[in-house]
Write an enzyme that holds these catalytic residues in place. Structure first.
Site, PDB file in Angstrom:
ATOM      1  N   GLY A  70     -26.969   3.945  57.961  1.00  0.00           N
ATOM      2  CA  GLY A  70     -26.478   3.498  56.627  1.00  0.00           C
ATOM      3  C   GLY A  70     -26.781   2.094  56.307  1.00  0.00           C
ATOM      4  O   GLY A  70     -27.273   1.740  55.197  1.00  0.00           O
ATOM      5  N   GLN A  99     -29.898   9.277  65.939  1.00  0.00           N
ATOM      6  CA  GLN A  99     -28.870  10.220  66.558  1.00  0.00           C
ATOM      7  C   GLN A  99     -29.252  11.646  66.543  1.00  0.00           C
ATOM      8  O   GLN A  99     -28.867  12.495  67.502  1.00  0.00           O
ATOM      9  CB  GLN A  99     -27.516   9.967  65.995  1.00  0.00           C
ATOM     10  CG  GLN A  99     -27.191   8.599  66.407  1.00  0.00           C
ATOM     11  CD  GLN A  99     -25.946   8.116  65.656  1.00  0.00           C
ATOM     12  OE1 GLN A  99     -24.784   8.617  65.882  1.00  0.00           O
ATOM     13  NE2 GLN A  99     -25.987   6.930  65.055  1.00  0.00           N
ATOM     14  N   CYS A 232     -22.077  15.019  61.926  1.00  0.00           N
ATOM     15  CA  CYS A 232     -23.010  16.173  62.162  1.00  0.00           C
ATOM     16  C   CYS A 232     -22.021  17.162  62.529  1.00  0.00           C
ATOM     17  O   CYS A 232     -22.029  17.711  63.833  1.00  0.00           O
ATOM     18  CB  CYS A 232     -23.977  15.905  63.385  1.00  0.00           C
ATOM     19  SG  CYS A 232     -25.011  17.372  63.349  1.00  0.00           S
ATOM     20  N   ASP A 386     -21.112   7.320  57.461  1.00  0.00           N
ATOM     21  CA  ASP A 386     -19.870   8.194  57.924  1.00  0.00           C
ATOM     22  C   ASP A 386     -18.495   7.498  57.788  1.00  0.00           C
ATOM     23  O   ASP A 386     -17.470   8.108  57.485  1.00  0.00           O
ATOM     24  CB  ASP A 386     -19.985   8.224  59.549  1.00  0.00           C
ATOM     25  CG  ASP A 386     -21.245   8.993  59.941  1.00  0.00           C
ATOM     26  OD1 ASP A 386     -21.867   9.813  59.241  1.00  0.00           O
ATOM     27  OD2 ASP A 386     -21.605   8.828  61.120  1.00  0.00           O
ATOM     28  N   LYS A 394     -20.503  13.822  56.881  1.00  0.00           N
ATOM     29  CA  LYS A 394     -20.916  12.573  57.751  1.00  0.00           C
ATOM     30  C   LYS A 394     -22.110  12.929  58.644  1.00  0.00           C
ATOM     31  O   LYS A 394     -22.162  13.378  59.770  1.00  0.00           O
ATOM     32  CB  LYS A 394     -19.727  12.553  58.647  1.00  0.00           C
ATOM     33  CG  LYS A 394     -18.326  12.533  57.978  1.00  0.00           C
ATOM     34  CD  LYS A 394     -17.469  11.294  58.777  1.00  0.00           C
ATOM     35  CE  LYS A 394     -15.983  11.245  58.062  1.00  0.00           C
ATOM     36  NZ  LYS A 394     -16.101  10.584  56.709  1.00  0.00           N
ATOM     37  N   THR A 395     -23.161  12.727  57.591  1.00  0.00           N
ATOM     38  CA  THR A 395     -24.689  13.079  58.237  1.00  0.00           C
ATOM     39  C   THR A 395     -25.709  12.011  57.865  1.00  0.00           C
ATOM     40  O   THR A 395     -25.498  11.189  56.932  1.00  0.00           O
ATOM     41  CB  THR A 395     -25.201  14.427  57.789  1.00  0.00           C
ATOM     42  OG1 THR A 395     -25.255  14.427  56.533  1.00  0.00           O
ATOM     43  CG2 THR A 395     -24.240  15.448  58.327  1.00  0.00           C
ATOM     44  N   CYS A 429     -26.883  20.166  57.324  1.00  0.00           N
ATOM     45  CA  CYS A 429     -26.607  20.557  58.659  1.00  0.00           C
ATOM     46  C   CYS A 429     -27.871  21.527  59.403  1.00  0.00           C
ATOM     47  O   CYS A 429     -27.776  22.463  58.889  1.00  0.00           O
ATOM     48  CB  CYS A 429     -25.357  21.352  58.622  1.00  0.00           C
ATOM     49  SG  CYS A 429     -24.515  21.536  60.038  1.00  0.00           S
TER      50      CYS A 429
HETATM   51  C1  LIG Z   1     -25.509  14.476  68.411  1.00  0.00           C
HETATM   52  C2  LIG Z   1     -25.705  14.091  66.923  1.00  0.00           C
HETATM   53  C3  LIG Z   1     -26.520  14.887  65.975  1.00  0.00           C
HETATM   54  C4  LIG Z   1     -26.660  14.558  64.754  1.00  0.00           C
HETATM   55  N1  LIG Z   1     -27.395  15.117  64.064  1.00  0.00           N
HETATM   56  C5  LIG Z   1     -27.642  15.304  62.893  1.00  0.00           C
HETATM   57  C6  LIG Z   1     -28.609  16.211  61.896  1.00  0.00           C
HETATM   58  O1  LIG Z   1     -29.197  16.700  62.347  1.00  0.00           O
HETATM   59  N2  LIG Z   1     -28.992  15.693  60.580  1.00  0.00           N
HETATM   60  C7  LIG Z   1     -28.110  14.707  60.074  1.00  0.00           C
HETATM   61  O2  LIG Z   1     -28.430  14.299  58.950  1.00  0.00           O
HETATM   62  N3  LIG Z   1     -27.236  13.716  60.746  1.00  0.00           N
HETATM   63  C8  LIG Z   1     -26.943  13.954  62.097  1.00  0.00           C
HETATM   64  N4  LIG Z   1     -26.123  13.313  62.881  1.00  0.00           N
HETATM   65  C9  LIG Z   1     -25.383  12.239  62.153  1.00  0.00           C
HETATM   66  C10 LIG Z   1     -25.995  10.833  61.762  1.00  0.00           C
HETATM   67  O3  LIG Z   1     -26.657  10.192  62.909  1.00  0.00           O
HETATM   68  C11 LIG Z   1     -24.901   9.877  61.435  1.00  0.00           C
HETATM   69  O4  LIG Z   1     -24.251  10.511  60.292  1.00  0.00           O
HETATM   70  C12 LIG Z   1     -25.608   8.596  60.782  1.00  0.00           C
HETATM   71  O5  LIG Z   1     -26.180   7.969  61.688  1.00  0.00           O
HETATM   72  C13 LIG Z   1     -24.331   7.797  60.179  1.00  0.00           C
HETATM   73  O6  LIG Z   1     -25.055   6.494  59.680  1.00  0.00           O
HETATM   74  P1  LIG Z   1     -23.984   5.368  59.636  1.00  0.00           P
HETATM   75  O7  LIG Z   1     -24.855   4.131  59.226  1.00  0.00           O
HETATM   76  O8  LIG Z   1     -22.549   5.787  58.873  1.00  0.00           O
HETATM   77  O9  LIG Z   1     -23.431   5.336  61.203  1.00  0.00           O
HETATM   78  P2  LIG Z   1     -24.171   4.973  62.594  1.00  0.00           P
HETATM   79  O10 LIG Z   1     -25.793   5.319  62.308  1.00  0.00           O
HETATM   80  O11 LIG Z   1     -23.617   5.441  63.680  1.00  0.00           O
HETATM   81  O12 LIG Z   1     -24.227   3.241  62.650  1.00  0.00           O
HETATM   82  C14 LIG Z   1     -23.142   2.696  62.504  1.00  0.00           C
HETATM   83  C15 LIG Z   1     -23.292   1.232  63.139  1.00  0.00           C
HETATM   84  O13 LIG Z   1     -22.388   0.522  62.918  1.00  0.00           O
HETATM   85  C16 LIG Z   1     -22.143  -0.604  63.916  1.00  0.00           C
HETATM   86  N5  LIG Z   1     -20.705  -1.079  63.925  1.00  0.00           N
HETATM   87  C17 LIG Z   1     -19.755  -0.493  64.332  1.00  0.00           C
HETATM   88  N6  LIG Z   1     -18.510  -1.296  64.063  1.00  0.00           N
HETATM   89  C18 LIG Z   1     -19.159  -2.211  63.615  1.00  0.00           C
HETATM   90  C19 LIG Z   1     -18.482  -3.456  63.307  1.00  0.00           C
HETATM   91  N7  LIG Z   1     -17.045  -3.566  63.131  1.00  0.00           N
HETATM   92  N8  LIG Z   1     -19.259  -4.624  62.665  1.00  0.00           N
HETATM   93  C20 LIG Z   1     -20.499  -4.307  62.643  1.00  0.00           C
HETATM   94  N9  LIG Z   1     -21.188  -3.157  63.122  1.00  0.00           N
HETATM   95  C21 LIG Z   1     -20.545  -2.152  63.592  1.00  0.00           C
HETATM   96  C22 LIG Z   1     -22.469   0.362  65.075  1.00  0.00           C
HETATM   97  O14 LIG Z   1     -22.715  -0.331  66.372  1.00  0.00           O
HETATM   98  C23 LIG Z   1     -23.640   1.019  64.537  1.00  0.00           C
HETATM   99  O15 LIG Z   1     -24.936   0.601  65.019  1.00  0.00           O
HETATM  100  C24 LIG Z   1     -26.172  13.432  64.373  1.00  0.00           C
HETATM  101  C25 LIG Z   1     -25.338  12.687  64.950  1.00  0.00           C
HETATM  102  C26 LIG Z   1     -25.050  12.979  66.488  1.00  0.00           C
HETATM  103  C27 LIG Z   1     -24.213  12.015  67.172  1.00  0.00           C
END
Ligand SMILES: Cc1cc2nc3c(=O)[nH]c(=O)nc-3n(C[C@H](O)[C@H](O)[C@H](O)COP(=O)(O)OP(=O)(O)OC[C@H]3O[C@@H](n4cnc5c(N)ncnc54)[C@H](O)[C@@H]3O)c2cc1C
Length: 486
Positions: A70, A99, A232, A386, A394-395, A429
Site C-alpha cells: 500500500g 507476499q 489474505c 491492511d 485485507k489483500t 481471493c
Molecule cells: C501468505 C500470504 C498470501 C497472500 N496472498 C494474497 C493474494 O493472493 N492476493 C492478494 O491480493 N493479497 C494477498 N496477500 C495479502 C497482501 O500481501 C497484503 O494484503 C498486502 O501486502 C497489504 O499491503 P499493506 O501495505 O497494507 O501491508 P504490507 O505490504 O504488509 O506492508 C506494511 C509495511 O509497513 C511496515 N511497517 C509496519 N509498521 C510500521 C511503522 N510503525 N512505521 C513504518 N512502517 C511500518 C512493514 O515493515 C511493512 O513493510 C497475501 C499475504 C500473505 C502473507
C-alpha cells in the site's frame, strides 16, 4: 488436467509452461513471454489501466508510513498526480516481499528469491526515504516520533503500516516452534528484514507430510484459521488444499482437518459451495467450524480449540422465535502435523495512537470511512491497505483499489474540494482448490466484482487463473502496480 475447449489456446500455453521444470528460470521467462500474449493478459491490463488526470498544483508535506504494497502504491500514485510532490516515506525495509508468492513457495512452485523485490527500485530520489519506523503518532499535533527518537511533522498522513502477527496469543506456542515438531505457518515472515521463513518451512512440511503418508501411517494434519481479521483470508485454505493435492498427486493421503473460526467456508455462498465440493474430492478431509486454536502442547502434539456454539431450544410463543442456548467447550485434538495461522491485529504504532477505532470489533484498526478511506476524525489522514478498519478486504488487490481513491481524495482535501472518490470494497481471493486451478473470488461491499466480463461466475476453478497467478501477477505487481500504472 482436464481440458476446457474454450480455453484451448491458453491451455496450450499453460501445458507448454509445464513441460519444463517449474523452478527453472528459463521456463519462467518463456512463461511470461507466452502469457504476455494471452487474451487474458490483454484484457486484465486493458481493464485496469489507469486514466491519469492532469497533475494538481496542490502543496503540502505528505508523509507515508510503510513501504509495503500500500505504501509504495500510494507513493507512486501521489507522485504522478502532483506537479510538485513533497513526499516522505517512512519505510524500514529495503527488501520488499511479494507476499502472495509465499503460498507458491510453500507449494514448491516458487523459490525464495522469486518474491524478494527491492524498494530501491520503487522509491525515486525525489521522495525522501526515512529507513525507520514510526514508534508513536500524535495525530492532534501532526507529529510522528520515529524509533530513532527523531520527530517528523506532516501536513497530510497516509497510513500503510499493514498488519501485526500475534503467534504469542496461542498459549504454549512460540515463533521458535515453527519448523519443529510438525508445526508450520506460511505467514511467518519479517517484513522489515525481508525474510519469509514460514514459506520455506511449509514446503519442507509438505514433504515431511508426504514422507509420513508414504511410511504407511495416515498422518493427522490440522490447518487453523483464527478469529481475528487476517490478511489474505483465503491463505489458510490454500495451504489445506495444496497440501492435500500434493499428497494425492503422489497417490497418498492424510487425515486433513480444517479448524476455522468461521461458520462457512467462504462469505460468498457459491464459492463456499464449490469449496465444500472440493473437500469431498480429498479423502479424509473434514472441517470443524467455530473452532479457534487457543493452545498447543508442542511436545505431546495436542492442539486445543475454543468451540463456541448455540443450540436451538423450544419455540417461544411470545417472541415467535426459538430459544437458543450458548455453549462453550475446549476441544483437544491430537495431531502429527499442524499448520498455524496466527491471530492478527493492527500494528502497535496505530493501535496505541488516537487514530484507531476506539471501540467495537475494529478497535485499534485505522478509523477510516469505508468508502473514502479518509480518517473519520482527522481529515488530513488517509489509510491504504491492511491497516484500514473497513469491513472488506485485507489483500493486495484491495490496496490496489485503495490507491487511486486515496490519491484523488487526499488531493481534493489539499485543494479544499469535496471528497468524492469511493472504494467499493473490492477484494480478491485467488483460492487454490488444488495445483493447476484457481477460483478467482473477486467481490466487494455489494457482492461479486469479476474483473473479466466473460467470466462472471467467480466460483469456478479455472486453470487460466492459475497460470495468471503463477506467471503474470508478480510482474504486473512489480512493473505496473508498484509504479502507479494500474
Ligand atoms: C501468505 C500470504 C498470501 C497472500 N496472498 C494474497 C493474494 O493472493 N492476493 C492478494 O491480493 N493479497 C494477498 N496477500 C495479502 C497482501 O500481501 C497484503 O494484503 C498486502 O501486502 C497489504 O499491503 P499493506 O501495505 O497494507 O501491508 P504490507 O505490504 O504488509 O506492508 C506494511 C509495511 O509497513 C511496515 N511497517 C509496519 N509498521 C510500521 C511503522 N510503525 N512505521 C513504518 N512502517 C511500518 C512493514 O515493515 C511493512 O513493510 C497475501 C499475504 C500473505 C502473507
Amino acid at each position: 488436467m482436464k481440458k476446457n475447449q474454450d480455453l484451448a489456446p491458453l491451455m496450450k500455453n499453460f501445458e507448454l509452461l509445464h513441460e519444463t521444470p517449474i523452478k527453472d528460470g528459463i521456463s519462467r521467462r518463456k512463461a511470461l513471454k507466452l502469457m504476455g500474449l494471452s487474451p487474458i493478459a490483454a484484457s486484465v491490463l486493458a481493464s485496469s489501466a489507469s486514466t491519469e488526470a492532469k497533475a494538481s498544483d496542490a502543496k503540502g508535506k505528505i508523509v507515508i508510513l510503510g513501504g509495503g504494497t500500500g505504501g509504495i502504491m500510494a507513493m507512486a500514485h501521489l507522485r504522478k498526480s502532483l506537479s510538485n510532490p513533497d513526499i516522505t516515506i517512512v519505510a524500514p525495509n529495503e527488501v520488499h516481499l511479494y507476499q502472495p508468492g509465499q503460498v507458491f513457495i510453500a507449494a514448491g512452485v516458487y523459490e525464495g528469491k522469486d518474491i524478494e523485490l527491492d524498494n530501491n527500485d520503487f522509491i525515486p530520489d525525489d521522495v525522501k526515504w526515512i529507513k525507520d519506523e514510526a514508534k508513536t503518532i500524535d495525530a492532534d499535533n501532526n507529529k510522528i516520533t520515529l524509533r530513532s527518537g527523531e520527530e517528523l511533522s506532516y501536513d497530510y498522513l497516509v497510513v500503510a503500516t499493514g498488519i501485526q502477527y500475534h503467534y504469542e496469543k496461542i498459549e504454549g506456542l512460540s515463533v521458535d516452534d515453527i519448523g519443529k515438531n510438525g508445526i508450520s505457518s506460511v505467514y511467518l515472515s519479517d517484513l522489515e528484514k525481508g525474510t519469509h521463513t514460514g514459506a520455506e518451512i511449509t514446503w519442507k512440511w509438505f514433504n515431511d507430510l508426504k514422507q509420513a503418508a508414504a511410511d504407511g501411517k495416515k498422518p493427522r494434519a490440522l490447518f487453523t484459521q483464527p478469529d481475528t481479521a487476517i490478511k489474505c483470508g483465503g491463505a489458510p485454505q490454500k495451504i489445506l488444499y495444496l497440501a492435500a493435492d500434493y499428497l494425492k498427486e503422489n497417490g497418498l493421503n492424510a487425515e486433513c482437518t480444517f479448524c476455522t473460526n468461521t461458520a462457512s467456508l467462504f462469505s460468498l455462498p457459491n464459492v463456499a459451495e464449490e469449496l465444500a465440493r472440493t473437500q469431498t474430492t480429498y479423502e479424509g478431509m473434514t472441517t470443524k467450524f467455530k473452532h479457534v486454536l487457543i493452545k498447543v502442547d508442542v511436545q505431546k502434539k495436542i492442539a486445543t480449540f475454543a468451540h463456541a456454539y448455540q443450540e436451538q431450544g423450544e419455540w417461544d410463543e411470545d417472541f415467535e422465535m426459538y430459544d437458543t442456548t450458548d455453549h462453550y467447550e475446549e476441544v483437544d485434538l491430537e495431531y502429527d502435523f499442524l499448520h498455524v495461522v496466527p491471530p492478527m491485529g493492527p500494528v502497535d504504532a496505530v493501535k496505541n495512537s488516537s487514530l484507531g477505532w476506539q471501540k467495537g470489533s475494529a478497535k485499534g484498526w485505522l478509523e477510516v470511512d469505508r468508502y473514502t478511506l479518509q480518517h473519520r476524525r482527522y481529515k488530513n489522514v488517509f489509510g491504504i491497505g491492511d491497516i484500514c478498519g473497513v469491513p472488506m478486504g485485507k489483500t493486495g488487490g484491495s490496496a490496489r483499489m485503495h490507491a487511486p481513491v486515496i490519491t484523488k481524495n487526499l488531493i481534493a482535501q489539499m485543494e479544499g474540494q469535496e471528497i468524492k472518490a469511493k472504494f467499493n470494497g473490492y477484494t480478491v481471493c485467488p483460492l487454490k482448490p488444488g495445483y493447476g486451478k484457481v477460483i478467482m473470488a473477486e467481490f466487494g461491499y455489494d457482492g461479486p466484482i469479476p474483473t473479466l466480463p466473460f467470466w462472471t461466475d467467480v466460483s469456478i476453478p479455472r486453470p487460466a487463473w492459475w497460470a495468471f497467478d503463477v506467471y503474470m501477477l508478480k510482474p504486473m505487481y512489480q512493473h505496473l502496480m508498484m509504479r502507479g500504472l494500474m
